[in-house]
Design a protein around this motif. Structure first.
Motif, PDB file in Angstrom:
ATOM      1  N   CYS A  25       0.760  -1.135   0.028  1.00  0.00           N
ATOM      2  CA  CYS A  25       0.075  -0.099   0.031  1.00  0.00           C
ATOM      3  C   CYS A  25       0.813   1.332   0.116  1.00  0.00           C
ATOM      4  CB  CYS A  25      -0.930  -0.069   1.257  1.00  0.00           C
ATOM      5  SG  CYS A  25      -1.868   1.433   1.373  1.00  0.00           S
TER       6      CYS A  25
ATOM      7  N   LYS B 120       0.284   9.561   0.931  1.00  0.00           N
ATOM      8  CA  LYS B 120      -0.816   8.857   1.224  1.00  0.00           C
ATOM      9  C   LYS B 120      -1.922   9.517   1.814  1.00  0.00           C
ATOM     10  CE  LYS B 120      -1.136   5.131   1.178  1.00  0.00           C
ATOM     11  NZ  LYS B 120      -1.664   4.467  -0.221  1.00  0.00           N
TER      12      LYS B 120
ATOM     13  N   HIS C   4      -8.245  -2.867  -1.966  1.00  0.00           N
ATOM     14  CA  HIS C   4      -9.293  -1.998  -1.490  1.00  0.00           C
ATOM     15  C   HIS C   4     -10.760  -2.189  -1.588  1.00  0.00           C
ATOM     16  CE1 HIS C   4      -5.278   0.215  -2.028  1.00  0.00           C
ATOM     17  NE2 HIS C   4      -5.955   0.951  -0.780  1.00  0.00           N
TER      18      HIS C   4
ATOM     19  N   GLN D 188      -5.816  -5.246   4.757  1.00  0.00           N
ATOM     20  CA  GLN D 188      -6.138  -6.035   3.466  1.00  0.00           C
ATOM     21  C   GLN D 188      -4.908  -6.147   2.569  1.00  0.00           C
ATOM     22  OE1 GLN D 188      -8.050  -2.192   2.041  1.00  0.00           O
ATOM     23  NE2 GLN D 188      -6.334  -1.749   0.781  1.00  0.00           N
TER      24      GLN D 188
ATOM     25  N   GLU E 282      -2.499  -5.547  -3.293  1.00  0.00           N
ATOM     26  CA  GLU E 282      -1.506  -5.127  -2.193  1.00  0.00           C
ATOM     27  C   GLU E 282      -0.719  -6.083  -1.368  1.00  0.00           C
ATOM     28  OE1 GLU E 282      -3.082  -0.518  -1.056  1.00  0.00           O
ATOM     29  OE2 GLU E 282      -3.551  -2.181   0.525  1.00  0.00           O
TER      30      GLU E 282
ATOM     31  N   ASP F 246      -3.493   0.348   5.621  1.00  0.00           N
ATOM     32  CA  ASP F 246      -4.295  -1.089   5.175  1.00  0.00           C
ATOM     33  C   ASP F 246      -3.592  -2.092   5.613  1.00  0.00           C
ATOM     34  OD1 ASP F 246      -6.022   0.894   4.072  1.00  0.00           O
ATOM     35  OD2 ASP F 246      -5.172   0.962   1.952  1.00  0.00           O
TER      36      ASP F 246
ATOM     37  N   ARG G  99       3.637  -1.445  -7.348  1.00  0.00           N
ATOM     38  CA  ARG G  99       2.998  -0.343  -6.960  1.00  0.00           C
ATOM     39  C   ARG G  99       3.468   0.113  -5.743  1.00  0.00           C
ATOM     40  NH1 ARG G  99      -2.462   0.428  -4.589  1.00  0.00           N
ATOM     41  NH2 ARG G  99      -1.073   1.195  -2.821  1.00  0.00           N
TER      42      ARG G  99
END
Ligand code: PEP
Ligand code: MN
Length: 357
Positions: free
Chosen positions: A20, A50, A198, A238, A224, A235, A45
């Protein structure tokens, strides 16, 4: 719109993975090295700036993060992508030789920011991915795509990351696939990538949603992954760990898109579906004509539009018949509600006209 794809047919579905947020050089390099085991991963990524709900939470590693990202690219040769949310992010990311940008769900809702980013990207021939806005508004999503296109940016993809909802649901964000299908109908050559992290907000559900997305002809996934999700600075819930990522990559089934082959039986069955859909539309139209006649009688006789006992009887009889026919009860109930809503609208119009006379 003449959208150009920034990835080739052989790179499809495009898989993007990474944490993330960029948190440390070690976390970035460890993750990127792990990803080199999977040739399907085309981009790394990491969030550098953020957008957080509360001030004081981790807001990104900024310039340091960009340096780690450059190191990732140099050591692993995986291309990189970051979220940009203003003009200054675009400039800094361009200087750091980032290969692909995305705008986040909180940016897509803001036409001023979208315009600013699109202007900053003018002439730099960079691809951009546009996440859906947080609220389920397809026009905001399409409007953001149009803003980039208007500035000559033609390498565009959309990212479906789900929509916030007031209701508690299984997922962090609601999927509303119908919005995604509508986007595809309106801009057919726009690749649409799914972000199961997400969307689900839950590492345990990322795999099932990833497969579902691929089975719904998603053009890619953005996932992620973190060396130790429970210690992540954003995050936590997740992000999946390396073992989970490995299981996911081994379990994903990349099924063929139907247009690649000529299935005769499929096209015959589809012809039947086409005919049935036309019959449904014709029957709905006939139904609404009767609804309108009934509305006139109600108006002449000063009867209320809604008669609760009649509605109860309609629902119960249709549901009983639906059950006999093997239809799912919730599905049929939703359709009955839609049809009823439209019937009430037609009859209210008739009543309003009376009031105007
Ligand atoms: C992200 O991708 O880390 C992010 C902030 O996503 P979203 O805009 O979908 O919330
Ligand atoms: Mn995130």
């Amino acid at each position: 719109m003449n959208i150009e794809s920034f990835f080739s047919e052989s790179e499809s579905p495009l898989i993007i993975a990474g944490p993330c947020s960029a948190e440390s050089e070690d976390q970035m390099l460890q993750t990127a090295c792990m990803l080199t085991k999977y040739p399907q991963i085309k981009y790394f990524r990491a969030g550098i700036w953020k957008p957080r709900s509360h001030p004081g939470q981790f807001e990104g590693a900024e310039n340091m993060g960009l340096q780690w990202l450059q190191k990732v690219k140099k050591t692993t040769r995986i291309k990189t992508c970051v979220e940009v949310a203003n003009r200054s992010h675009v400039r800094q990311a361009l200087d750091a030789d980032v290969d692909l940008f995305w705008i986040g769900a909180r940016t897509t809702v803001n036409p001023f920011l979208v315009e600013e980013i699109a202007q900053a990207m003018k002439g730099c021939n960079m691809p951009i991915m546009i996440k859906n806005p947080v609220n389920p508004d397809i026009d905001l999503w399409i409007g953001a795509i149009e803003r980039f296109y208007k500035h000559g940016i033609t390498k565009i993809a959309a990212i479906h990351r789900g929509f916030s909802s007031f209701h508690k649901t299984k997922y962090r964000n609601e999927s509303f696939w119908e919005i995604v299908f509508e986007l595809h109908r309106k801009i057919p050559n726009l690749p649409i990538i799914t972000d199961p992290s997400h969307l689900t907000g839950n590492s345990k559900l990322v795999a099932e949603l990833s497969q579902k997305a691929l089975d719904l002809e998603s053009d890619g996934l953005m996932i992620e992954v973190h060396p130790c999700p429970k210690e992540a600075l954003s995050d936590k819930k997740q992000q999946i760990d390396f073992d989970e990522f490995d299981k996911l990559m081994k379990s994903l089934r990349f099924r063929k898109k139907s247009e690649n082959r000529d299935f005769i039986s499929l096209s015959q069955l589809r012809t039947q579906i086409d005919e049935i859909d036309m019959e449904i539309v014709k029957l709905l139209s006939d139904r609404m004509k009767f609804v309108s006649d009934i509305g006139k009688i109600k108006r002449q006789n000063e009867l209320t539009i809604l008669q609760k006992d009649r509605w109860k009887e309609v629902v119960e009889s249709r549901l009983a018949f639906g059950e006999q026919e093997g239809l799912d009860k919730d599905f049929l109930l939703k359709i009955l509600h839609y049809v009823h809503e439209e019937s009430l609208r037609i009859q209210s119009d008739i009543f309003d006209r009376k009031n105007d006379e």
